[in-house]
Design a protein around this motif. Structure first.
Motif, short mmCIF file in Angstrom:
data_model
loop_
_atom_site.label_atom_id
_atom_site.label_comp_id
_atom_site.label_asym_id
_atom_site.label_seq_id
_atom_site.Cartn_x
_atom_site.Cartn_y
_atom_site.Cartn_z
N THR A 86 0.81 -1.22 0.00
CA THR A 86 0.00 0.00 0.00
C THR A 86 0.85 1.27 0.00
O THR A 86 0.32 2.36 0.20
CB THR A 86 -0.93 0.04 1.23
OG1 THR A 86 -0.13 0.15 2.42
CG2 THR A 86 -1.80 -1.20 1.30
N ALA A 87 2.15 1.15 -0.24
CA ALA A 87 3.03 2.31 -0.19
C ALA A 87 2.57 3.38 -1.18
O ALA A 87 2.09 3.09 -2.28
CB ALA A 87 4.46 1.90 -0.51
N MET B 216 0.25 3.89 8.27
CA MET B 216 -0.09 3.43 6.93
C MET B 216 -1.50 3.88 6.57
O MET B 216 -2.50 3.32 7.03
CB MET B 216 0.03 1.91 6.84
CG MET B 216 1.45 1.42 7.00
SD MET B 216 1.61 -0.37 6.78
CE MET B 216 3.40 -0.55 6.87
N ARG B 217 -1.57 4.90 5.74
CA ARG B 217 -2.84 5.55 5.45
C ARG B 217 -3.85 4.61 4.80
O ARG B 217 -5.05 4.63 5.13
CB ARG B 217 -2.61 6.75 4.53
CG ARG B 217 -3.90 7.44 4.17
CD ARG B 217 -3.74 8.40 3.03
NE ARG B 217 -5.00 9.10 2.76
CZ ARG B 217 -5.17 9.91 1.74
NH1 ARG B 217 -4.19 10.14 0.90
NH2 ARG B 217 -6.34 10.49 1.55
N GLU B 218 -3.42 3.82 3.82
CA GLU B 218 -4.35 3.04 3.02
C GLU B 218 -5.03 1.94 3.79
O GLU B 218 -5.98 1.33 3.30
CB GLU B 218 -3.64 2.46 1.79
CG GLU B 218 -2.98 3.49 0.89
CD GLU B 218 -3.96 4.47 0.27
OE1 GLU B 218 -5.13 4.07 0.05
OE2 GLU B 218 -3.59 5.62 0.02
N VAL C 35 14.71 -0.08 2.84
CA VAL C 35 13.36 -0.43 3.29
C VAL C 35 12.64 0.89 3.57
O VAL C 35 13.17 1.74 4.29
CB VAL C 35 13.40 -1.31 4.55
CG1 VAL C 35 12.02 -1.42 5.18
CG2 VAL C 35 13.95 -2.69 4.21
N ALA C 36 11.47 1.06 2.98
CA ALA C 36 10.70 2.30 3.16
C ALA C 36 9.41 1.97 3.90
O ALA C 36 8.57 1.22 3.40
CB ALA C 36 10.39 2.95 1.82
N LEU C 37 9.26 2.53 5.08
CA LEU C 37 8.15 2.22 5.97
C LEU C 37 7.28 3.45 6.17
O LEU C 37 7.78 4.51 6.60
CB LEU C 37 8.69 1.72 7.31
CG LEU C 37 7.71 1.50 8.46
CD1 LEU C 37 6.61 0.53 8.07
CD2 LEU C 37 8.44 0.99 9.69
#
Length: 363
Positions: A96-97, A146-148, A140-142
């Motif tokens: 979901t990024a 997490m909006r979605e 790694v991008a976190l």
């Protein structure tokens, strides 16, 4: 009557902050500039912007921060530089990024980096999601939160384990912290403690802060300086950044101070929603001052309900709404800001009851 006209006539608006007209926003900016003796910057060289960059870096516990015209540019640049420094190994992203969902494949079409998806699209990352990747990765991008998936956060122990895993393997850990300020209340920890262990952090100047636009990218001084050069190469070298910086800086501390109250108000709203089983909430309990409300009616019918409540009761229940996974279902995001903070408890209960009744008649 258009939806814009209906919204303007509503006396109760549930989502977000109170919208300012351009005249109101510019007047407030002008008054703040006059009171504080603000001068324009020139290509980012100016007292106001440099103080504000330093303030953001200080809050995050990082060495430096730099303004960027958009979060899309800030994140693509940070992850590209991280990948370049590690032999162009792939970057790991949640399904979901923002990069996948909203950036129109820029990472792929512009050759920024290669990407791997990891984790369940309906759950925040666990430590096992990252530790179990067999490939060599550069970054790694976190996203925090997490909006979605309704503003969910990874469990604190999982977050700390992800940090340790990346540190031990020399992996660049980047945070999509567009709504990091909101996550601080959910975690019950200062943003510097959340950001500790991240190489870079992006945060938005308009989402929870209410500015006109723009972003900050923070990290090590050398990395931030290199990113700033790449912003210029990509057309991000805005002549005067002061309008964006003023719009954010003039209300920045106030917005941060209000985040705990917004989170408390979200918990209140969640308790109200729980009385109506036809209104399903994700996550099971809020992690930040936002959540998703799932409805047992189609998107089209939900929009009709919104119009009815606005026209007949002066209540605006949501902004954007999406199709649900199942037929004749839909869901909307509800970000809790000034509007709900200012609404009386009884009016909030009335709004939720009216929404539930209208949905029940349609289901």
């Amino acid at each position: 009557m258009s939806d814009t006209d209906l919204l303007s006539r509503c006396t109760t608006v549930l989502p977000g902050h109170r919208a300012r007209t351009p005249a109101e926003m510019f007047a407030a900016m002008g008054a703040w500039c006059e009171a504080n003796g603000i001068a324009h910057d020139t290509y980012g060289d100016g007292a106001l912007i440099q103080r504000f960059e330093a303030r953001v870096a200080e809050l995050l516990g990082l060495e430096a921060a730099v303004f960027c015209i958009s979060g899309t540019m800030a994140q693509a640049t940070a992850l590209r530089l991280a990948a370049d420094a590690r032999g162009r190994a792939p970057v790991v992203l949640h399904p979901t990024a923002h990069v996948f969902v909203h950036e129109r494949s820029n990472f792929q079409l512009l050759g920024h980096f290669d990407a791997l998806r990891a984790g369940d699209p309906h759950r925040p990352w666990s430590a096992a999601d990252i530790a179990g990747i067999p490939d060599r990765v550069s970054a790694v991008a976190l996203e925090i939160p997490m909006r979605e998936i309704g503003g969910q956060l990874s469990a604190w122990d999982d977050l700390e384990a992800i940090k340790a895993h990346c540190r031990a393997r020399g992996i660049h850990l980047h945070m999509d912290g567009a709504r990091l300020w909101e996550a601080a209340a959910g975690y019950g920890r200062p943003v510097a403690e959340i950001a500790a262990g991240f190489e870079t952090v992006y945060t938005s100047l308009y989402k929870g802060i209410g500015g006109l636009g723009g972003a900050m990218l923070a990290g090590r001084r050398e990395f931030v300086a290199e990113a700033a050069e790449w912003f210029k190469r990509q057309g991000g070298n805005v002549f005067q950044r002061s309008p964006y910086v003023v719009a954010a800086a003039m209300q920045f501390e106030q917005r941060l101070a209000a985040m705990p109250a917004c989170f408390a108000r979200t918990l209140f709203l969640y308790d109200v929603l729980r009385d109506y089983p036809q209104l399903r909430v994700n996550p099971a309990r809020p992690h930040a001052n936002m959540l998703h409300v799932h409805l047992p009616v189609s998107r089209e019918r939900a929009l009709e309900v919104r119009r009815e409540l606005a026209r007949d009761h002066g209540i605006w229940t949501f902004n954007r709404i999406s199709h649900g996974v199942l037929p004749d279902t839909s869901f909307f995001e509800l970000y809790v800001g000034d509007n709900l903070l200012d609404a009386p408890d009884g009016r909030v209960r009335e709004a939720v009851a009216l929404l539930a009744a209208a949905v029940a008649r349609s289901a």
